[in-house]
Design a protein around this motif. Structure first.
Motif, mmCIF file in Angstrom:
data_model
loop_
_atom_site.group_PDB
_atom_site.id
_atom_site.type_symbol
_atom_site.label_atom_id
_atom_site.label_comp_id
_atom_site.label_asym_id
_atom_site.label_seq_id
_atom_site.Cartn_x
_atom_site.Cartn_y
_atom_site.Cartn_z
ATOM 1 N N ALA A 185 3.218 38.092 -28.224
ATOM 2 C CA ALA A 185 2.591 37.063 -27.398
ATOM 3 C C ALA A 185 1.069 37.197 -27.408
ATOM 4 O O ALA A 185 0.346 36.215 -27.564
ATOM 5 N N LEU A 186 0.580 38.420 -27.238
ATOM 6 C CA LEU A 186 -0.868 38.647 -27.213
ATOM 7 C C LEU A 186 -1.506 38.316 -28.561
ATOM 8 O O LEU A 186 -2.606 37.753 -28.612
ATOM 9 N N TYR A 187 -0.809 38.640 -29.629
ATOM 10 C CA TYR A 187 -1.347 38.338 -30.966
ATOM 11 C C TYR A 187 -1.417 36.837 -31.191
ATOM 12 O O TYR A 187 -2.402 36.312 -31.735
ATOM 13 N N LEU A 188 -0.402 36.093 -30.749
ATOM 14 C CA LEU A 188 -0.409 34.639 -30.899
ATOM 15 C C LEU A 188 -1.528 34.008 -30.075
ATOM 16 O O LEU A 188 -2.197 33.067 -30.534
ATOM 17 N N ILE A 189 -1.737 34.517 -28.869
ATOM 18 C CA ILE A 189 -2.816 33.996 -28.025
ATOM 19 C C ILE A 189 -4.172 34.256 -28.677
ATOM 20 O O ILE A 189 -5.051 33.386 -28.681
ATOM 21 N N TRP A 190 -4.353 35.455 -29.233
ATOM 22 C CA TRP A 190 -5.609 35.793 -29.917
ATOM 23 C C TRP A 190 -5.854 34.865 -31.099
ATOM 24 O O TRP A 190 -6.972 34.352 -31.290
ATOM 25 N N LEU A 191 -4.820 34.619 -31.898
ATOM 26 C CA LEU A 191 -4.967 33.715 -33.041
ATOM 27 C C LEU A 191 -5.292 32.299 -32.577
ATOM 28 O O LEU A 191 -6.115 31.603 -33.179
ATOM 29 N N GLY A 192 -4.627 31.859 -31.515
ATOM 30 C CA GLY A 192 -4.868 30.512 -31.000
ATOM 31 C C GLY A 192 -6.292 30.337 -30.514
ATOM 32 O O GLY A 192 -6.944 29.324 -30.806
ATOM 33 N N LEU A 193 -6.800 31.319 -29.768
ATOM 34 C CA LEU A 193 -8.184 31.254 -29.279
ATOM 35 C C LEU A 193 -9.174 31.239 -30.439
ATOM 36 O O LEU A 193 -10.159 30.495 -30.418
ATOM 37 N N LYS A 194 -8.906 32.053 -31.442
ATOM 38 C CA LYS A 194 -9.774 32.104 -32.607
ATOM 39 C C LYS A 194 -9.771 30.776 -33.356
ATOM 40 O O LYS A 194 -10.815 30.289 -33.807
ATOM 41 N N VAL A 243 13.510 26.433 -40.861
ATOM 42 C CA VAL A 243 12.800 25.155 -40.925
ATOM 43 C C VAL A 243 12.306 24.688 -39.564
ATOM 44 O O VAL A 243 11.549 23.713 -39.489
ATOM 45 N N SER A 244 12.710 25.357 -38.489
ATOM 46 C CA SER A 244 12.230 24.937 -37.169
ATOM 47 C C SER A 244 10.772 25.350 -37.004
ATOM 48 O O SER A 244 10.402 26.479 -37.346
ATOM 49 N N PRO A 245 9.922 24.456 -36.500
ATOM 50 C CA PRO A 245 8.488 24.756 -36.384
ATOM 51 C C PRO A 245 8.221 25.939 -35.464
ATOM 52 O O PRO A 245 8.953 26.182 -34.507
ATOM 53 N N GLY A 246 7.187 26.681 -35.765
ATOM 54 C CA GLY A 246 6.813 27.837 -34.960
ATOM 55 C C GLY A 246 5.527 28.449 -35.494
ATOM 56 O O GLY A 246 4.839 27.854 -36.337
ATOM 57 N N PRO A 247 5.176 29.646 -35.036
ATOM 58 C CA PRO A 247 3.943 30.309 -35.499
ATOM 59 C C PRO A 247 3.880 30.482 -37.008
ATOM 60 O O PRO A 247 2.808 30.342 -37.607
ATOM 61 N N ALA A 251 -3.863 25.560 -29.578
ATOM 62 C CA ALA A 251 -3.264 25.405 -28.246
ATOM 63 C C ALA A 251 -1.758 25.688 -28.292
ATOM 64 O O ALA A 251 -1.206 26.280 -27.366
ATOM 65 N N ALA A 252 -1.113 25.268 -29.379
ATOM 66 C CA ALA A 252 0.324 25.519 -29.521
ATOM 67 C C ALA A 252 0.605 27.021 -29.573
ATOM 68 O O ALA A 252 1.541 27.512 -28.931
ATOM 69 N N LEU A 253 -0.215 27.761 -30.330
ATOM 70 C CA LEU A 253 -0.040 29.211 -30.397
ATOM 71 C C LEU A 253 -0.261 29.860 -29.029
ATOM 72 O O LEU A 253 0.480 30.770 -28.633
ATOM 73 N N ILE A 254 -1.272 29.393 -28.298
ATOM 74 C CA ILE A 254 -1.559 29.949 -26.976
ATOM 75 C C ILE A 254 -0.422 29.656 -26.008
ATOM 76 O O ILE A 254 0.000 30.524 -25.229
ATOM 77 N N LEU A 255 0.110 28.442 -26.057
ATOM 78 C CA LEU A 255 1.219 28.068 -25.170
ATOM 79 C C LEU A 255 2.466 28.888 -25.473
ATOM 80 O O LEU A 255 3.157 29.349 -24.551
ATOM 81 N N ILE A 256 2.737 29.069 -26.763
ATOM 82 C CA ILE A 256 3.902 29.883 -27.144
ATOM 83 C C ILE A 256 3.724 31.315 -26.651
ATOM 84 O O ILE A 256 4.627 31.908 -26.049
ATOM 85 N N GLY A 257 2.524 31.859 -26.883
ATOM 86 C CA GLY A 257 2.261 33.227 -26.438
ATOM 87 C C GLY A 257 2.298 33.357 -24.923
ATOM 88 O O GLY A 257 2.869 34.309 -24.386
ATOM 89 N N GLY A 258 1.696 32.396 -24.224
ATOM 90 C CA GLY A 258 1.699 32.431 -22.757
ATOM 91 C C GLY A 258 3.095 32.328 -22.188
ATOM 92 O O GLY A 258 3.451 33.026 -21.216
ATOM 93 N N ARG A 259 3.911 31.470 -22.773
ATOM 94 C CA ARG A 259 5.288 31.321 -22.293
ATOM 95 C C ARG A 259 6.057 32.625 -22.473
ATOM 96 O O ARG A 259 6.878 33.012 -21.622
ATOM 97 N N LEU A 260 5.800 33.316 -23.578
ATOM 98 C CA LEU A 260 6.503 34.576 -23.846
ATOM 99 C C LEU A 260 6.076 35.683 -22.873
ATOM 100 O O LEU A 260 6.866 36.559 -22.547
ATOM 101 N N LEU A 261 4.817 35.620 -22.413
ATOM 102 C CA LEU A 261 4.364 36.602 -21.434
ATOM 103 C C LEU A 261 4.965 36.349 -20.068
ATOM 104 O O LEU A 261 5.255 37.285 -19.309
ATOM 105 N N LEU A 262 5.170 35.069 -19.734
ATOM 106 C CA LEU A 262 5.690 34.711 -18.421
ATOM 107 C C LEU A 262 7.207 34.822 -18.319
ATOM 108 O O LEU A 262 7.750 35.170 -17.276
ATOM 109 N N VAL A 263 7.891 34.496 -19.432
ATOM 110 C CA VAL A 263 9.353 34.510 -19.431
ATOM 111 C C VAL A 263 9.838 35.718 -20.214
ATOM 112 O O VAL A 263 9.881 35.716 -21.435
#
Length: 204
Positions: free
Chosen positions: A81-90, A19-23, A191-203
């Motif tokens: 992460a890359l897939y989430l960023i792609w979906l977010g941009l789209k 039930v926790s929010p996410g992709p 933007a939420a998907l991009i932030l999640i994906g970006g955070r996963l690439l950095l951390v």
């Protein structure tokens, strides 16, 4: 009785993660509002099948593999992460475009199910949960019936939750409210998907 207690613990932990929010939440709600109720339900079913896949992999030793092969964990995390960023941009790119009515055709429901499945299978939240907490709570050397019950329970709980979300967000009143703020909502979701994906690439 120990097996029943283990199952109860697994169910409680899984529900909290579910039930926790996410992709996964973003995908099923966005599909329900922008395509159709049927597409949203098939997206929910795709997520439920992904949960079943993750549960089976966890019981087959996913936690051991991710612990002993760091490159596998990193590869799954980067791909997700890359897939989430792609979906977010789209999603952001198409936010300002008006909706085109789409019927629940064969192509649309297959596409909805496939996309939701891929999102869940590359979702680092799923990797972290099923590869660590879930794998650790599963009792060692449990009987086959318990493993089958665990897998079935994960599938049913996931299907109930995500298909329930699809029903709610495809409601005409909810959809009408969404249409009034479509561009803003989709930009925020993207933007939420991009932030999640970006955070996963950095951390990592």
């Amino acid at each position: 009785m120990d097996y029943i207690n283990s199952l109860a613990l697994l169910v409680s932990v899984y529900i909290a993660s579910l039930v926790s929010p996410g992709p996964n939440f973003i995908i099923v709600t966005n599909t329900s509002m922008t395509v159709s109720r049927a597409a949203g339900l098939f997206a929910g079913l795709g997520l439920a099948i992904a949960s079943l896949t993750w549960a089976i992999m966890a019981m087959a030793g996913l936690g051991f593999l991710l612990t002993h092969f760091e490159w596998l964990h990193v590869m799954l995390q980067v791909a997700g992460a890359l897939y989430l960023i792609w979906l977010g941009l789209k999603m952001i790119r198409n936010a300002a475009k008006p909706l085109k009515p789409t019927g629940p055709s064969e192509v649309s429901w297959r596409s909805a199910m496939r996309r939701a499945y891929v999102v869940s299978m590359t979702n680092p939240k799923s990797v972290a949960f099923f590869g660590s907490i879930f794998a650790l709570v599963i009792p060692a050397h449990a009987p086959v019936w318990l493993y089958c019950l665990i897998a079935l329970t994960c599938f049913l709980l996931s299907a109930l939750w995500y298909c329930g979300l699809a029903f709610f967000f495809s409601n005409p009143r909810v959809s009408a409210g969404f249409l009034r703020f479509k561009a803003s909502i989709e930009r925020v979701m993207g933007a939420a998907l991009i932030l999640i994906g970006g955070r996963l690439l950095l951390v990592r």
